[in-house]
Design a protein around this motif. Structure first.
Motif, mmCIF file in Angstrom:
data_model
loop_
_atom_site.group_PDB
_atom_site.id
_atom_site.type_symbol
_atom_site.label_atom_id
_atom_site.label_comp_id
_atom_site.label_asym_id
_atom_site.label_seq_id
_atom_site.Cartn_x
_atom_site.Cartn_y
_atom_site.Cartn_z
ATOM 1 N N ASP A 104 -59.813 -22.102 24.261
ATOM 2 C CA ASP A 104 -58.796 -21.491 25.133
ATOM 3 C C ASP A 104 -57.442 -22.168 24.970
ATOM 4 O O ASP A 104 -56.399 -21.497 24.917
ATOM 5 N N ARG A 105 -57.450 -23.496 24.887
ATOM 6 C CA ARG A 105 -56.181 -24.205 24.732
ATOM 7 C C ARG A 105 -55.571 -23.959 23.353
ATOM 8 O O ARG A 105 -54.354 -23.770 23.221
ATOM 9 N N LEU A 106 -56.406 -23.929 22.327
ATOM 10 C CA LEU A 106 -55.905 -23.779 20.965
ATOM 11 C C LEU A 106 -55.274 -22.414 20.719
ATOM 12 O O LEU A 106 -54.356 -22.290 19.893
ATOM 13 N N VAL A 107 -55.744 -21.395 21.410
ATOM 14 C CA VAL A 107 -55.186 -20.057 21.183
ATOM 15 C C VAL A 107 -54.033 -19.720 22.118
ATOM 16 O O VAL A 107 -53.415 -18.674 21.979
ATOM 17 N N SER A 108 -53.733 -20.611 23.067
ATOM 18 C CA SER A 108 -52.654 -20.309 24.013
ATOM 19 C C SER A 108 -51.618 -21.432 24.085
ATOM 20 O O SER A 108 -50.455 -21.257 23.694
ATOM 21 N N ASP A 109 -52.025 -22.619 24.524
ATOM 22 C CA ASP A 109 -51.062 -23.696 24.765
ATOM 23 C C ASP A 109 -50.402 -24.199 23.486
ATOM 24 O O ASP A 109 -49.249 -24.657 23.517
ATOM 25 N N VAL A 110 -51.119 -24.129 22.360
ATOM 26 C CA VAL A 110 -50.565 -24.654 21.111
ATOM 27 C C VAL A 110 -49.273 -23.938 20.731
ATOM 28 O O VAL A 110 -48.339 -24.536 20.179
ATOM 29 N N LEU A 111 -49.178 -22.659 21.040
ATOM 30 C CA LEU A 111 -47.979 -21.893 20.706
ATOM 31 C C LEU A 111 -46.754 -22.429 21.433
ATOM 32 O O LEU A 111 -45.618 -22.283 20.961
ATOM 33 N N ILE A 112 -46.972 -23.067 22.583
ATOM 34 C CA ILE A 112 -45.852 -23.569 23.396
ATOM 35 C C ILE A 112 -45.665 -25.069 23.207
ATOM 36 O O ILE A 112 -44.558 -25.543 22.946
ATOM 37 N N PHE A 113 -46.754 -25.816 23.309
ATOM 38 C CA PHE A 113 -46.660 -27.281 23.318
ATOM 39 C C PHE A 113 -47.000 -27.936 21.973
ATOM 40 O O PHE A 113 -46.810 -29.141 21.810
ATOM 41 N N GLY A 114 -47.519 -27.167 21.033
ATOM 42 C CA GLY A 114 -47.899 -27.728 19.745
ATOM 43 C C GLY A 114 -49.259 -28.403 19.798
ATOM 44 O O GLY A 114 -49.931 -28.428 20.839
ATOM 45 N N PHE A 115 -49.670 -28.967 18.683
ATOM 46 C CA PHE A 115 -50.977 -29.608 18.599
ATOM 47 C C PHE A 115 -50.933 -31.005 19.192
ATOM 48 O O PHE A 115 -49.936 -31.717 19.090
ATOM 49 N N GLU A 116 -52.043 -31.406 19.810
ATOM 50 C CA GLU A 116 -52.177 -32.758 20.349
ATOM 51 C C GLU A 116 -52.592 -33.717 19.233
ATOM 52 O O GLU A 116 -53.123 -33.270 18.202
ATOM 53 N N PHE B 162 -57.138 -24.658 12.236
ATOM 54 C CA PHE B 162 -56.887 -23.883 13.452
ATOM 55 C C PHE B 162 -56.140 -22.584 13.148
ATOM 56 O O PHE B 162 -55.094 -22.291 13.735
ATOM 57 N N SER B 163 -56.666 -21.814 12.199
ATOM 58 C CA SER B 163 -56.126 -20.492 11.906
ATOM 59 C C SER B 163 -57.264 -19.639 11.363
ATOM 60 O O SER B 163 -58.351 -20.145 11.077
#
Length: 640
Positions: free
Chosen positions: A97-109, A173-174
């Motif tokens: 869930d985080r990888l498909v949504s938050d990554v677009l805004i905050f980038g990878f951890e 992650f793609s």
């Protein structure tokens, strides 16, 4: 198998870890059966479970090197690697869930970056163990190109370049790299078809195919070899592995061919050629064909129809080679008393139901997943009709485990090939290479085809068929497509030449495996296999330049008949030339003339050239006919 097939290099003694392999294998097969019925998860989740589970089994089952496989048990570091592989790919599922949504805004951890590097390293090492080093080298070179490809000295091949973390996160992650089309197809229906092939073998339905082949062809000239070709083609289309099928079928057919009088080199070569051709024979055609349908963007049921004529021409070429060899050496067929009886077929006729089920459902338009599930169900049900084929609970579990084991190298190859394809896509390398091939060839279409063929064969010498097709479809097929060739023809071209690498010297693994069983000279066996499979080197040029043989475009039976007849005549001539026998034993000059006339016959761009070739063949036939008559021998025909 261990000598010639990297996929068979398992540990000799797993000890207690055999239970871990069994549990993981049964769980992996159960997962695919469940998602086959209920529908797959998203590409990331389905692919992550598929790849992660496979890699965890590989590290337990495949040792680090040949010496280590003789040691009992599993070393602690392989257990650790197995757990790390499972964790790194399930990480994608847990953080989906985080990888498909938050990554677009905050980038990878930072942890995402660490996991991506770990997952790629573990994938490449597992692929090295289960598949071999060549594909790993190509993947590493692709990674280096992705990171350092901005160097000025690369000229037209340079690109903007990626950082290591940027590249690895993109690859994991793609849905364009590791979890791209190859793994998406592998994780849905390739696995099910591989399991179907295992089920056929475990329930002795595969033996029924052998008996059918021997009944149909065994009594004719060179009948044992012709039966071996037919049987291996039938079994090869559901096993999808040239080497595995050569060893599996060859252990029975090769000794029989030798007893009939065929030379050891020829016996091993005939089995290898037929087993390799099984991957181009509809309806299943091996794992790579499913990926091809996705790449081209057509339903699989259409692809198997398009592939019918080229596959028939391939096996016709092998049959003709066997026939002319047998004629030259005076090898007759088996007596009727040694062939399976009609009564035995009548008792086992139901065994054809699983294959008929799959063919019928595919042609009717159902998805490959649906067809595979019904085929598995039919094979499972049929097995219960006889005591000798009935599976116990233990037998069912063992079959499920074996299904997972068979799929491991395919999964590793598809995932590693995904790394290569991802970098080709991210850097735009595919278009650059296509333009480069065209420029080197000076825009000459036939030279482009020749260079593409060489590239496919070289790659095929080190890569399994599936990985080879994925790579060549990305970097070589675009060069052919630039000449407005139909997509089916371009992709079938690279598909064919990737497959025949298994029987093309100097690295012809299927032929070497056949030579091992036949106790023959390996390189000589490879040369004979190359001669037998010459159709596979001619037919792709014909259907690329004349796509009507792939049923492309608006065509009529009259338009199809001409190219098909000339192609068949060409196959007869080329096989007769290489085997040294047409209507009589060839003189050296006659063989050369027959070969040239065969090439003229299949020449697709000028009907007068084809007719000239046919006229030359008629003349040679007449000359040989009267020569045999003068020698006091009865003229022989070339019919089977």
């Amino acid at each position: 198998m261990e000598k010639y097939d990297k996929e068979s290099n398992n540990r000799y003694d797993l000890g207690k870890w055999i239970w871990v392999v069994a549990i993981l294998g049964i769980s992996l097969t159960s997962f695919h059966l469940y998602t086959g019925f209920s529908g797959p998860y998203g590409a990331w989740i389905q692919g992550a479970i598929h790849v992660g589970s496979a890699l965890s089994i590989i590290y337990i089952l495949y040792p680090m090197n040949r010496k280590a496989k003789r040691k009992p048990g599993v070393p602690w570091y392989d257990v650790l690697l197995s757990l790390a592989a499972l964790f790194s790919y399930l990480y994608v599922v847990w953080h989906y869930d985080r990888l498909v949504s938050d990554v677009l805004i905050f980038g990878f951890e930072p942890m995402d970056q660490v996991i991506s590097v770990l997952a790629i390293v573990l994938l490449l090492e597992a692929t090295r163990r289960a598949v071999g080093m060549p594909i790993v080298i190509i993947a590493i070179l692709a990674l280096l190109y992705g990171v350092y490809g901005s160097a000025n000295w690369l000229g037209v091949f340079s690109h903007a370049g990626f950082s290591w973390t940027g590249m690895t996160t993109q690859l994991l992650f793609s849905t364009e790299a590791i979890f791209g089309t190859p793994i998406q197809v592998s994780s849905t229906f390739i696995f099910l078809f591989l399991f179907f092939g295992v089920l056929l073998v475990r329930t002795n339905i595969g033996q029924f195919f052998n008996d059918v082949a021997f009944r149909l062809t065994g009594r004719y000239t060179g009948g044992t070899a012709k039966a071996a070709v037919a049987a291996s083609g039938l079994q090869g289309m559901v096993t999808g592995s040239s080497v595995a099928n050569t060893v599996g079928s060859g252990s029975f057919t090769i000794p029989m061919m030798k007893r009939a009088g065929f030379r050891p080199e020829f016996s091993g070569a005939a089995e290898a050629s037929a087993s390799t051709g099984g991957q181009i024979m509809p309806p299943i055609m091996g794992a790579a064909a499913f990926i091809m349908a996705e790449y081209i963007g057509i339903p699989y049921n259409e692809l198997i129809v398009y592939a019918i004529i080229p596959a028939i021409l391939y096996f016709l070429g092998v049959f003709l080679g066997v026939h002319f060899e047998a004629k030259r050496d005076g090898i007759i067929g088996l007596p009727k008393s040694q062939l399976p009886s009609i009564a035995s077929f009548a008792k086992r006729f139901d065994m054809i139901v699983p294959l008929v089920t799959i063919i019928g459902l595919l042609l009717y338009g159902f998805t490959p997943t649906y067809a595979a599930l019904w085929g598995i169900g039919a094979a499972f049900a049929i097995s219960f009709l006889r005591k000798d084929t009935r599976l116990s609970l233990l037998g069912i579990l063992q079959t499920m485990e074996q299904g997972a084991r068979v799929a491991l190298p395919v999964i590793a190859a598809c995932a590693s090939a995904g790394i290569i394809v991802g970098i080709v896509v991210f850097t735009g390398l595919g278009g650059v290479l296509a333009n480069g091939i065209i420029q080197i060839a000076g825009g000459n279409f036939f030279l482009v085809l020749f260079l593409t063929m060489i590239a496919c064969i070289i790659l095929g010498m080190g890569l399994p068929t599936t990985a080879n097709y994925v790579v060549t479809a990305s970097v070589a097929a675009p060069a052919i497509l630039a000449f407005d060739v139909p997509a089916v023809a371009a992709h079938m071209f690279v598909f064919y030449f990737g497959i025949v690498a298994d029987i093309t010297p100097p690295v012809c693994l299927a032929a070497y495996a056949g030579a091992g069983i036949a106790r023959a000279r390996p390189m000589r066996t490879g040369v004979v296999a190359f001669k037998l499979a010459i159709a596979a080197f001619v037919v792709p040029y014909v259907f690329v330049t004349n796509p009507v043989l792939l049923l492309q475009g608006d065509w009529t039976f009259a338009e199809l008949a001409g190219p098909l007849i000339t192609a068949i005549v060409g196959m007869v001539a080329i096989s007769a030339s290489l085997m040294g026998y047409f209507f009589a034993k060839n003189k050296i000059v006659e063989s050369l003339v027959i070969f040239a006339a065969g090439l003229m016959a299949v020449y697709p761009l000028d009907i007068w050239v084809s007719l000239g070739g046919i006229a030359i063949l008629v003349l040679i036939a007449v000359i040989q006919h009267f020569r045999k008559k003068r020698q006091g021998q009865r003229p022989e025909t070339t019919t089977a």
